[in-house]
Design an enzyme around this catalytic site. Structure first.
Site, PDB file in Angstrom:
ATOM      1  N   LYS A 202      16.738   6.717  11.202  1.00 47.50           N
ATOM      2  CA  LYS A 202      16.623   5.721  12.254  1.00 47.50           C
ATOM      3  C   LYS A 202      16.837   6.383  13.613  1.00 47.50           C
ATOM      4  CE  LYS A 202      16.000   2.038   9.684  1.00 47.50           C
ATOM      5  NZ  LYS A 202      14.891   1.082   9.835  1.00 47.50           N
ATOM      6  N   ASP A 230      12.069   6.225  12.400  1.00 43.07           N
ATOM      7  CA  ASP A 230      11.823   4.792  12.536  1.00 43.07           C
ATOM      8  C   ASP A 230      12.571   4.270  13.756  1.00 43.07           C
ATOM      9  OD1 ASP A 230      11.508   2.075  12.261  1.00 43.07           O
ATOM     10  OD2 ASP A 230      12.418   1.921  10.281  1.00 43.07           O
ATOM     11  N   GLU A 256       7.739   5.189  12.694  1.00 41.68           N
ATOM     12  CA  GLU A 256       7.604   3.815  12.227  1.00 41.68           C
ATOM     13  C   GLU A 256       7.980   2.830  13.329  1.00 41.68           C
ATOM     14  OE1 GLU A 256       9.715   1.168   8.680  1.00 41.68           O
ATOM     15  OE2 GLU A 256       9.324   3.312   8.406  1.00 41.68           O
ATOM     16  N   GLU A 285       5.941  -4.085   8.762  1.00 41.90           N
ATOM     17  CA  GLU A 285       7.006  -4.936   8.220  1.00 41.90           C
ATOM     18  C   GLU A 285       7.197  -6.203   9.044  1.00 41.90           C
ATOM     19  OE1 GLU A 285      11.352  -3.791   9.388  1.00 41.90           O
ATOM     20  OE2 GLU A 285      10.298  -1.906   9.057  1.00 41.90           O
ATOM     21  N   ASP A 308       5.227  -6.103   3.603  1.00 44.08           N
ATOM     22  CA  ASP A 308       6.564  -6.620   3.349  1.00 44.08           C
ATOM     23  C   ASP A 308       6.417  -7.843   2.453  1.00 44.08           C
ATOM     24  OD1 ASP A 308       9.601  -6.690   4.724  1.00 44.08           O
ATOM     25  OD2 ASP A 308       8.868  -8.628   4.056  1.00 44.08           O
ATOM     26  N   HIS A 335       7.464  -1.555   3.136  1.00 45.59           N
ATOM     27  CA  HIS A 335       8.802  -1.706   3.683  1.00 45.59           C
ATOM     28  C   HIS A 335       9.683  -2.362   2.623  1.00 45.59           C
ATOM     29  CE1 HIS A 335      11.771  -4.422   5.797  1.00 45.59           C
ATOM     30  NE2 HIS A 335      12.142  -3.223   6.207  1.00 45.59           N
TER      31      HIS A 335
END
Length: 420
Positions: A202, A230, A256, A285, A308, A335
């Site tokens: 992340k 992401d 992402e 997502e 998703d 996701h």
């Protein structure tokens, strides 16, 4: 049996994941993984279980939306629904009054996904099959292809491969943005010992922090393993291009959700700018419907499609996206960062491989190692691969003891949390 739906129940179930920073990212710093948990009851006694994923506050709004949709479901038989599933989907997603709250998007669409997930679970249970198998068998029985023996059947060959080997996964559990470097190192070390070769980090809150954490992960996993990053929609377009370019030295496969999930042309600009660096764009997502995916694909705005299982209109709409992704030759990498999402999306990705794509090239499914113990049929991971579920249904059912304990606000967990 007819399995006529007699009533629908829904409960607000929340897990205090924010206490340990599980699920934290640049935009969602204190998420409490939650669900609007739905049970569809029938006159035969058979039940269907479903949910949609939320992050804590606001789950009560989705619960109210599910109750508003329940009147469209009660009184219908399973046979009536599955004989015209498209019509049933449109009934829920296009009600003449409720669609004003957001046609195929927003809270109503989340509620639609929860109800439809429960109906799909009901159907698979009635057939005595896991959902992925129900979908595969439907295609087998309607396919125009003719084979001399089952051994010649492409569907059977790919299905046999999945049963033996599983579907490749990547882990997000090592590098939530709220984790300390020490925790990150320990989790990464444990993951490597368990056979993980694909890792997601992340990013997006602070470039210096991102650089340090990406360098740490890359040094630990080595140059040959796969790294993704992401940002969870944190940047504007130009900021995304500059920020990711600064992280290019760590060789991420993709960035992402680099910007607003509705900005299709912005994603296209980011994709074009990062292509010379060998970095793709992954998103989806937060895509609320199949039309957005169509435009993302038409605009070459993504290189990895991230469906998703709770954001879109359940299985119905996800199947349309899988087919479009195949048409545009863009790999699907779902996701699954949330409570129960791994349990659900494994069925969709198995169907995609067996009946649609037939390829594992650049394909993998997200895995997070949180909260699986609360499900009656938890996901099974072996050597960093999803193993095909065997129990009938859509793997949506939660343990009743867990539901009661985590029901908000009256569950024991939340009573104790309030007292503290």
């Amino acid at each position: 049996m007819v399995h006529k739906i007699t009533h629908v129940t829904v409960r607000d179930v929340r897990f205090p994941t924010s206490l340990e920073q599980h699920g934290s990212d640049a935009m969602h710093t204190d998420p409490d993984y939650s669900t609007a948990y739905v049970v569809v009851h029938t006159d035969s006694g058979l039940q269907g279980f479903g949910f949609t994923f939320t992050l804590g506050k606001g789950t009560e709004i989705v619960v109210c939306a599910v109750r508003a949709l329940a009147g469209l479901v009660v009184g219908k038989s399973l046979q009536e629904i599955v004989s015209d599933f498209r019509g049933f989907y449109r009934l829920l997603s296009s009600d003449g009054q409720m669609r004003w709250l957001g046609p195929e998007k927003g809270v109503i669409h989340l509620a639609t996904a929860a109800v439809l997930n429960a109906v799909w679970d009901l159907w698979a249970r009635a057939e005595g099959k896991p959902l992925w198998k129900l979908l595969v068998d439907m295609v087998k029985h309607t396919s125009p292809r003719v084979f001399i023996t089952c051994a010649d059947c492409f569907f059977c060959l790919t299905e046999d491969q999945m049963l033996k080997e599983g579907y490749p996964a990547y882990t997000t559990s090592c590098a939530w943005i709220g984790y300390s470097d020490e925790q990150l190192k320990q989790l990464c070390t444990d993951a490597l010992k368990s056979g993980w070769t694909k890792f997601k980090v992340k990013v997006g809150a602070d470039l210096e922090d991102d650089t340090r954490r990406c360098r740490l992960i890359r040094q630990m996993i080595g140059p040959d393993k796969t790294l993704m990053i992401d940002a969870n929609q944190r940047w504007d377009v130009s900021e995304a291009i500059g920020w990711v370019s600064s992280l290019a030295e760590f060789k991420p496969l993709w960035i992402e959700e680099p910007t607003c999930p509705d900005d299709i042309l912005g994603h296209a600009a980011i994709s074009k700018a990062l292509a010379p660096l060998g970095i793709g764009v992954a998103t989806g997502e937060q895509c609320q419907n199949r039309v957005m995916f169509k435009q993302f694909l038409q605009a070459s705005a993504l290189q990895f499609v991230q469906i998703d299982s709770c954001r879109l209109g359940s299985v119905n709409e996800n199947l349309a996206v899988l087919l479009m992704a195949h048409k545009f030759k863009v790999p699907v990498c779902p996701h699954a960062g949330g409570v129960g999402l791994c349990e659900l999306v494994q069925h969709l990705i198995l169907f995609d491989y067996i009946c649609v794509s037939g390829s594992l090239s650049n394909r993998m499914c997200e895995y997070v190692d949180h909260l699986h113990e609360h499900f009656t049929s938890p996901v099974v991971i072996h050597d960093a691969h999803y193993m095909p579920p065997k129990d009938p249904g859509y793997s949506c059912e939660m343990l009743e003891s867990s539901v009661k304990k985590h029901q908000y606000p009256e569950g024991d967990v939340w009573k104790q949390h309030k007292n503290n």
